[in-house]
Scaffold this active site. Structure first.
Site, short mmCIF file in Angstrom:
data_model
loop_
_atom_site.label_atom_id
_atom_site.label_comp_id
_atom_site.label_asym_id
_atom_site.label_seq_id
_atom_site.Cartn_x
_atom_site.Cartn_y
_atom_site.Cartn_z
N LYS A 194 -13.64 4.72 7.66
CA LYS A 194 -13.04 5.27 8.08
C LYS A 194 -12.12 6.01 6.93
O LYS A 194 -11.18 4.88 6.06
CB LYS A 194 -11.80 4.33 8.99
CG LYS A 194 -10.53 4.86 10.08
CD LYS A 194 -10.04 4.57 10.44
CE LYS A 194 -8.40 4.60 9.30
NZ LYS A 194 -8.03 5.55 8.78
N GLU A 269 -7.03 -4.01 -1.87
CA GLU A 269 -6.83 -3.26 -2.87
C GLU A 269 -5.46 -2.79 -2.67
O GLU A 269 -5.31 -1.69 -1.40
CB GLU A 269 -7.79 -2.71 -3.65
CG GLU A 269 -7.46 -1.55 -5.24
CD GLU A 269 -6.80 -1.00 -5.70
OE1 GLU A 269 -5.13 -0.66 -5.11
OE2 GLU A 269 -7.48 0.56 -5.21
N CYS A 303 -1.96 4.16 -7.68
CA CYS A 303 -1.24 2.82 -7.24
C CYS A 303 -1.26 2.14 -8.46
O CYS A 303 -1.02 1.26 -9.15
CB CYS A 303 -1.82 2.05 -6.62
SG CYS A 303 -3.75 1.70 -6.54
N GLU A 400 7.31 1.09 -5.07
CA GLU A 400 6.41 1.96 -5.91
C GLU A 400 6.67 3.62 -5.43
O GLU A 400 7.19 3.65 -4.56
CB GLU A 400 4.62 2.24 -5.09
CG GLU A 400 3.93 1.18 -6.10
CD GLU A 400 2.58 1.74 -5.60
OE1 GLU A 400 2.23 0.85 -4.27
OE2 GLU A 400 1.23 1.61 -6.09
#
Ligand code: ADP
Length: 499
Positions: A194, A269, A303, A400
């Site tokens: 996906k 992750e 990331c 972040e």
């Protein structure tokens, strides 16, 4: 083949990709390109220009269940292939992706926005996982255990987990997929992919090339559309034995909770909050180059991008001056244009989040050293920005920012740097710059992170283990370790061995 409604600047590039047979705007189930059962679609836009590119099927539970069945059926024969048969097919897939490198990179820039040079880099990096795991397919060794019994022999064999669902984000439309799919296929698993709905086209082009490479129907399936519905179908199915996810910590936690009902294996992750520590004995040129590359790559949308730049008192002014100078050399623009280093952010919502972080920092006393506003090119573009005198109370130090903003924070001692760096629930990548082996080694060991770049700002490579600790995730991707995520160990005890 997809119809293209846009007659704008993206058209010529799309035509070229279409002519190469790589514009596949459908789902892939049992080797067939399919629409959503109810015909619904989702538009895909170019973030640099806002142009409509094409539309892809808006799929949900029913299509996902078909894709799972397809992968489940294909597993029977794919898992029985010899490792060298699987290896050869993966190798061919790798070669075809490299042959179409230009087209795939252009398609990626069109839907994701990153500069073409970075997109070309991602195609090589993404294909690299397929090359690596084509080789690792042959190295899934088991063990023979010295037996404490005279009449028994004990051994361990490695077997594929089964059907794997992969869910990936938009920031690396190819590499996040190949990083999961290549080791899964190498191990003998089949997959339901996906991709992110914002960037499905690169994934679909790669899937097309997997068919051309001869990877059998059903081994790779692709669905997209209603992410929560697709996720739930993957989680609830007992045929799916593993989910591998890259994305936000928030969604990762939901998937972890959802996996409990079927006790599914998980690789996660998740988000980072990377510190970039500049010790006062760092080589300024090396530190500026490393921090710049880590922070502004993909316009700050990775990331592992440096999120907090920690600079020791004695070197702060010098570093800040050289860093601002380097940032002024970045060029914002449409990623297809020559010389552009900074593409748009993925959409205006991403820019709004960046604005919120910058406003919050300025209201709490940060100094604006560069940028600090949108770029004249459009709503998705934000100027590369540097903030000085950031403090730990600011939002940008806690979360972040996922955009081109570098907050510089001063620290006094190495212990202060370690404390600040570790004062987060994230633990993906960290960077440190120092000329002293013993100091840097001590700091690197104390950092609660899965990866550390030491005098280096770009550390991702298919041959090294990528992954985080704490709330940044579970498991490692890439490298010789990456295939273990898709293998189960089976212990076999052979009795009656006395002559
Ligand atoms: P990002 O902020 O990078 O988009 P997300 O975690 O929202 O991170 O998205 C990463 C991937 O997870 C995307 O493919 C997205 O469609 C998918 N996703 C989002 N929500 C869910 C969910 N509830 N279940 C399964 N997948 C999801």
């Amino acid at each position: 083949m997809a119809t293209i409604a846009s007659a704008g600047a993206s058209q010529a590039v799309l035509d070229k990709i279409n002519n190469a047979g790589l514009l596949r705007a459908k789902g892939l189930i049992s080797g067939e390109w399919v629409s959503a059962e109810d015909g619904r679609t989702l538009p895909v836009y170019n973030p640099a220009t806002g142009e409509f590119l094409t539309e892809v099927p808006l799929m949900g539970e029913r299509e996902t269940l078909s894709a799972i069945d397809s992968a489940h059926n294909a597993f029977k024969s794919w898992s029985k292939k010899t490792c060298s048969e699987r290896s050869k097919l993966l190798r061919r897939w790798y070669e075809l992706i490299l042959e179409k490198k230009e087209e795939i990179a252009q398609l990626m820039t069109l839907e994701q926005g990153k500069p073409l040079k970075e997109a070309l880099g991602e195609v090589s990096y993404g294909a690299g996982f397929i090359e690596l795991f084509a080789e690792e397919a042959k190295r899934t060794y088991g063990d023979i255990i010295p037996s404490p019994y005279p009449d028994r022999r004990l051994l361990v064999v490695k077997q594929p987990v089964g059907v794997v669902g992969t869910i990936t984000p938009w920031n690396f439309p190819l590499a996040m997929i190949t990083r999961k799919v290549a080791p899964a296929l190498a191990a003998g698993c089949t997959v339901v992919i996906k991709p992110a709905e914002l960037t499905p086209l690169t994934a679909l082009a790669a899937a097309e090339l997997s068919i051309q490479a001869g990877i059998p129907p059903g081994v790779i399936n692709v669905v997209m559309g209603d992410a929560p519905q697709i996720g739930a179908a993957l989680l609830e199915s007992t045929k799916v034995r593993k989910i591998s996810f890259t994305g936000s910590t928030q969604v990762g936690k939901k998937l972890m909770a959802g996996a409990a009902s079927t006790v599914k294996r998980l690789s996660l992750e998740l988000g980072g909050n990377a510190p970039c520590i500049i010790l006062d004995d760092a080589d300024i040129e090396v530190a500026v180059k490393g921090a710049l590359a880590s922070k502004y790559r993909n316009s700050g949308q990775t990331c592992v991008c440096a999120n907090r730049v920690l600079v020791q008192d004695g070197i702060y002014d010098k570093f800040a001056e050289a860093f601002i100078q380097a940032v002024s050399g970045l060029k914002v623009g449409n990623g297809l244009e020559e010389g552009v280093t900074q593409g748009p952010l993925i959409n205006e919502a991403a820019v709004k989040k960046v604005e919120q972080h910058v406003e919050d920092a300025l209201s709490k006393g940060a100094m604006l050293l560069a940028g600090g506003h949108r770029h004249r090119l459009g709503a998705a573009f934000y100027e590369p920005t540097v903030l000085g005198d950031a403090t730990e109370e600011m939002l940008i130090m806690k979360e972040e920012v996922f955009g081109p903003v570098a907050p510089l924070i001063r620290f006094k001692t190495d212990e202060d740097a370690i404390r600040i760096a570790n004062s987060t629930e994230a633990g993906l990548a960290a960077y440190l710059f120092s000329g002293s082996i013993s100091r840097a080694w001590r700091v690197a060991e104390a950092l609660e992170y899965g990866m550390v770049g030491w005098n280096e700002g770009v550390i991702s490579t298919e041959v090294a283990p990528f992954g985080g600790v704490k709330q940044s995730g579970l498991g490692r991707e890439g490298s010789k370790y990456g295939i273990d995520e898709y293998l189960e160990m089976k212990y076999i005890c052979i009795g009656n061995m006395l002559p």
